[in-house]
Write a protein that holds these residues in place. Structure first.
Motif, short mmCIF file in Angstrom:
data_model
loop_
_atom_site.label_atom_id
_atom_site.label_comp_id
_atom_site.label_asym_id
_atom_site.label_seq_id
_atom_site.Cartn_x
_atom_site.Cartn_y
_atom_site.Cartn_z
N ARG A 15 2.83 64.99 -2.76
CA ARG A 15 1.48 64.45 -2.82
C ARG A 15 1.23 63.85 -4.20
N ARG A 270 -4.27 66.68 -0.35
CA ARG A 270 -3.73 67.95 0.18
C ARG A 270 -3.53 67.87 1.68
N LEU A 271 -4.43 67.19 2.37
CA LEU A 271 -4.22 66.97 3.81
C LEU A 271 -2.99 66.11 4.04
N HIS A 272 -2.83 65.08 3.23
CA HIS A 272 -1.64 64.24 3.32
C HIS A 272 -0.38 65.07 3.11
N GLU A 273 -0.38 65.92 2.10
CA GLU A 273 0.78 66.76 1.81
C GLU A 273 1.08 67.70 2.98
N ALA A 274 0.03 68.29 3.55
CA ALA A 274 0.24 69.21 4.67
C ALA A 274 0.91 68.52 5.86
N ILE A 275 0.50 67.27 6.11
CA ILE A 275 1.11 66.52 7.21
C ILE A 275 2.56 66.20 6.89
N LEU A 277 4.64 67.80 5.03
CA LEU A 277 5.47 69.00 5.01
C LEU A 277 5.52 69.73 6.34
N ALA A 278 4.73 69.28 7.31
CA ALA A 278 4.72 69.95 8.62
C ALA A 278 6.05 69.75 9.33
N PRO A 279 6.50 70.75 10.12
CA PRO A 279 7.78 70.60 10.84
C PRO A 279 7.69 69.55 11.94
#
Length: 279
Positions: A15, A270-275, A277-279
């Motif tokens: 991110r 942070r939302l971008h990062e979560a997406i 890093l999602a499997p």
């Protein structure tokens, strides 16, 4: 990718890092005069830290369109207390000093700043590159047409993206020839600095091309005039649109986002990062 200051290493990950803007000027386009008093300054720094700022950028001379320059003495009187205030509240957060004057940069770095943010791309003061080298300070090289006083006088480009890339490539080449380590250079296409609304949109559309320069990419889109013109928003009403653009810039590979409202952009990235890093 990373940059290294005298005291710390800044690593870029999935991110973008969020750089909070701390203008200690009476005439900046967005927040001029708001942080001239110590109490307001400290409160704003605490707010940015609490909201998750990764870096703080301190500026003592307005670079808004048609702004008049200020003296070196006046700029130092504004920025040095601000840097000291940040350091009193947080010992390690990276601080950039937003200036085109080598002596302001030097004293800012001595006071505790880490990075030089030069909107002239090291063109206005020939001593600036030596200060960066001597203090092992990373440098943000930005594209700007002319000067703040006249940059918006009928800006014209044949190919705005390629011309900015060529300019930044030349500035990187010049700086490294003077002895600055290429790994210490960050690039900024300079949204709003000598560009029309269409120029700014074209830069954003092709933002990923600036990654080909091989340097970390900073984007300074916060509350810019093109947002207001497109959406009919006053300056203080542009933070939601800024956060939406922050999310877009994250998808295009931006490494640093320079913004006024840290909280909304931190949420966006942070939302971008979560997406990502999602499997």
């Amino acid at each position: 990718m990373r940059i290294t200051t005298r005291n710390k290493t800044i690593t870029f990950g999935p991110r973008p890092l969020v750089m909070g803007i701390l203008n200690v000027t009476p005439d900046s386009f967005s927040d001029g005069g708001r942080y001239s008093q110590k109490e307001a300054l400290s409160a704003q720094v605490r707010t940015m830290l609490d909201n998750g700022a990764d870096l703080i950028d301190v500026g003592g001379e307005s670079t808004r369109p048609y702004a008049e320059p200020v003296s070196e003495h006046e700029e130092l009187q504004r920025v040095l207390p601000a840097i000291a205030c940040i350091r009193a509240l947080h010992r390690t957060i990276p601080i950039s000093i937003d200036t085109t004057k080598a002596e302001v940069a030097r004293q800012g770095l001595q006071e505790g700043a880490d990075i030089i943010n030069d909107v002239s791309g090291l063109r206005f003061d020939p001593a600036m590159v030596r200060i960066a080298i001597d203090y092992q300070a990373p440098v943000i090289l930005m594209h700007m047409r002319k000067t703040p006083k006249d940059m918006q006088d009928e800006p014209v480009y044949d190919d705005v993206v390629q011309e900015i890339i060529d300019f930044l490539a030349e500035r990187i080449s010049w700086a490294t020839a003077q002895g600055l380590d290429r790994e210490q250079i960050i690039v900024d296409p300079g949204l709003g600095f000598g560009k029309t609304v269409i120029h700014n949109l074209t830069i954003l559309k092709h933002l990923g091309k600036f990654k080909n320069l091989g340097c970390p990419l900073l984007v300074g889109h916060s509350r810019k005039g093109f947002i207001g013109k497109l959406l009919s928003l006053e300056t203080q009403e542009r933070d939601l649109a800024t956060a939406l653009l922050s999310s877009y810039c994250a998808t295009q590979g931006a490494d640093i986002l320079r913004v006024h409202d840290v909280e909304k952009t931190v949420q966006a990235v942070r939302l971008h990062e979560a997406i990502i890093l999602a499997p």
